[in-house]
Design a protein around this motif. Sequence first.
Motif, PDB file in Angstrom:
ATOM      1  N   ARG A  19      50.580  17.084  -2.539  1.00 50.22           N
ATOM      2  CA  ARG A  19      50.456  16.172  -3.950  1.00 50.22           C
ATOM      3  C   ARG A  19      51.030  14.796  -3.675  1.00 50.22           C
ATOM      4  O   ARG A  19      50.495  13.940  -4.409  1.00 50.22           O
ATOM      5  N   ILE A  20      52.059  14.567  -3.122  1.00 52.17           N
ATOM      6  CA  ILE A  20      52.404  13.270  -2.654  1.00 52.17           C
ATOM      7  C   ILE A  20      51.442  12.370  -2.171  1.00 52.17           C
ATOM      8  O   ILE A  20      50.930  11.148  -2.410  1.00 52.17           O
ATOM      9  N   TYR A  21      50.760  13.109  -1.192  1.00 48.94           N
ATOM     10  CA  TYR A  21      49.692  12.450  -0.233  1.00 48.94           C
ATOM     11  C   TYR A  21      48.484  11.895  -1.244  1.00 48.94           C
ATOM     12  O   TYR A  21      47.977  10.579  -1.179  1.00 48.94           O
ATOM     13  N   SER A  22      48.142  12.844  -1.895  1.00 44.62           N
ATOM     14  CA  SER A  22      46.934  12.675  -2.975  1.00 44.62           C
ATOM     15  C   SER A  22      47.145  11.719  -3.867  1.00 44.62           C
ATOM     16  O   SER A  22      46.486  10.879  -4.112  1.00 44.62           O
ATOM     17  N   THR A  23      48.471  11.719  -4.287  1.00 43.94           N
ATOM     18  CA  THR A  23      48.831  10.719  -5.339  1.00 43.94           C
ATOM     19  C   THR A  23      48.959   9.480  -4.850  1.00 43.94           C
ATOM     20  O   THR A  23      48.544   8.283  -5.251  1.00 43.94           O
ATOM     21  N   ALA A  24      49.359   9.193  -3.482  1.00 44.21           N
ATOM     22  CA  ALA A  24      49.460   7.947  -2.805  1.00 44.21           C
ATOM     23  C   ALA A  24      48.346   7.202  -2.315  1.00 44.21           C
ATOM     24  O   ALA A  24      48.153   6.233  -2.546  1.00 44.21           O
ATOM     25  N   PHE A  25      47.239   8.149  -1.716  1.00 45.48           N
ATOM     26  CA  PHE A  25      46.273   7.580  -1.037  1.00 45.48           C
ATOM     27  C   PHE A  25      44.721   8.261  -1.553  1.00 45.48           C
ATOM     28  O   PHE A  25      43.992   7.511  -0.806  1.00 45.48           O
ATOM     29  N   SER A  26      44.687   8.991  -2.245  1.00 44.05           N
ATOM     30  CA  SER A  26      43.504   9.642  -2.845  1.00 44.05           C
ATOM     31  C   SER A  26      42.862   8.459  -3.659  1.00 44.05           C
ATOM     32  O   SER A  26      43.529   7.768  -4.241  1.00 44.05           O
ATOM     33  N   PRO A  27      41.255   8.226  -3.568  1.00 36.42           N
ATOM     34  CA  PRO A  27      40.560   7.133  -4.306  1.00 36.42           C
ATOM     35  C   PRO A  27      41.059   7.362  -5.798  1.00 36.42           C
ATOM     36  O   PRO A  27      40.954   8.781  -6.310  1.00 36.42           O
TER      37      PRO A  27
END
Length: 413
Positions: A19-27
Motif C-alpha cells: 500500500r505504501i509502495y503503490s501510493t508513492a510510486f504507482s502512476p
Amino acid sequence: MPHRQFTRFLFPPSFIWIRIYSTAFSPKRSNWKVNSVAKTAVSVNLLSVEHKEAGYWKKEYITKQIASVKAALAQVLKPVNPYTGLPVRTKEALRISGLGWVIILKGKSGRDYVMEHVELSVNHSSVTIVWYGGNWPRLATLSTLYLCGMTPVFMDRSKTPTKNGPRWHSLIAKYSLSPFPESTMIGCDRLIRIFHLNPGLLVGLWQREEELAFVAANLHLHHLVERSSLGSAALPYELPPHTPRLDDTPEYGLHGYQLHVDMHSGGIFCLCSTFRNLFTKKGCIENGYAKLVVIHSKNNTDHLPLVGKVGLSWRTDIFDGCIKSCSVMDMTLLDEYGEPFWCFSSPVCMRSSPRPSDGPHFLGQTYHVDYMDSAGKAHMELVWIEETEEHFIVSLALYLSVAKINHWFGTHY
C-alpha cells in the motif's frame, strides 16, 4: 437488543508495504474516480502481492525511495561555486531531503544510545554538528561511537519533512571510545579537554569527571549529502568509481590547481582565502609526496593575517567556553579541471615552534599547524605580531600523496 459482534481485520505486513509502495510510486491517473479501498485493491492486484516473498515490497520501497531521493538531489547539487568547486545549494538539499545527523553510542553491555544533534551550522565548505546535554552515559560503559546521517523513510517532497516517523540511517564513520591517547588531545581550558578523532570528530571531556561534555562533527561538503543519505546503518555510502582523466602534459608536473581554505569556529571565520594557479614541477618528490607551495615564506606579499583571535568555541546546556589556539580548518583542493582532488574538515591546533623551517627569521613567537590523512599533508607556519596582536601565515605547503596522484590520473608520477 441483539448482541453485535465486531471483527478486527489485521493486515499482513506485506499488504501494508505494498500500500505504501503503490501510493508513492504507482502512476497517478486523473480519470480515476474510485475510493481508497478500490485503489488499494487495484494496486494489490497489479503488483501481485501474493507471489512475492516476505519483505519484498519493503525492500522495493526503500530501494526506489533512495533512487528517487538520489535523482532529486543530483539536480539540486549540480550548480557549483567556482571558488570552492562545491555545491551552492547545500542548504536546499538538506531541506528537501529532511537530512539530519545522529550519533549512536554503543555500550559494552550491548545497549545503544541514540542522540539527535542539538546544533547545526552550514559553513562555506563544511557543516558543524554538535551534541550535548545532561544525559550522557558513563564513558567507561561505552565502546564505539557511530556517526550517521538520518533521513525520513516516508518522503513527500511537496511537503516539509516532519520530525516524527521512521528514519533511514546512513553510516558515515565509526570511532573507538576506548581511552583516548594523549596524542589526540588538541587543547583544554579549566573545565574541559578536547580530543580529535579522525576523521573530523571532536570530543570534549570534563576535566574533573573525565566524562562526556559534548561531541562535535565537522563534515566537509564534498559528497556530504550522498554520504549522509545513501548508505545503510551498517555500511557507508560507496562513492562511484573514479575514472582517471589523463594528464596531457605530465612532463610539467602538477599545474593549474586551486585551493580554498577556511579557519573558523562558532560561525566566526578568521581565514577565508582562495589561491589559484598552484603548481609543482615534475620530480619534486619528498618521501612519497609531491610538494605544492601555497604561501612562500620568503615572499612577504604572500603572507596573510588571521582575523581576530584564534579560539575554538564550545557549549553545553550548562557551560560554555573558548579554547585558545584551536580552530576548525576546511581545505578544498581542485585539480586543473576544477574537480575536487582533496577535501577535509578537521579540528586543528596551533603549536609553538622554534622558527619557520625554511624561511627568514621573524620577530615574534612562531607556530605551526599540521594535518595529515591518506591523501596528503598540510603544513602551515605562523608568526604572532605583538604590535598588532595578530597571527600572520608566513608559510603554507601541501604534500600530496604520489599514490593518490597516480590513482587520480592513471599515471606513474
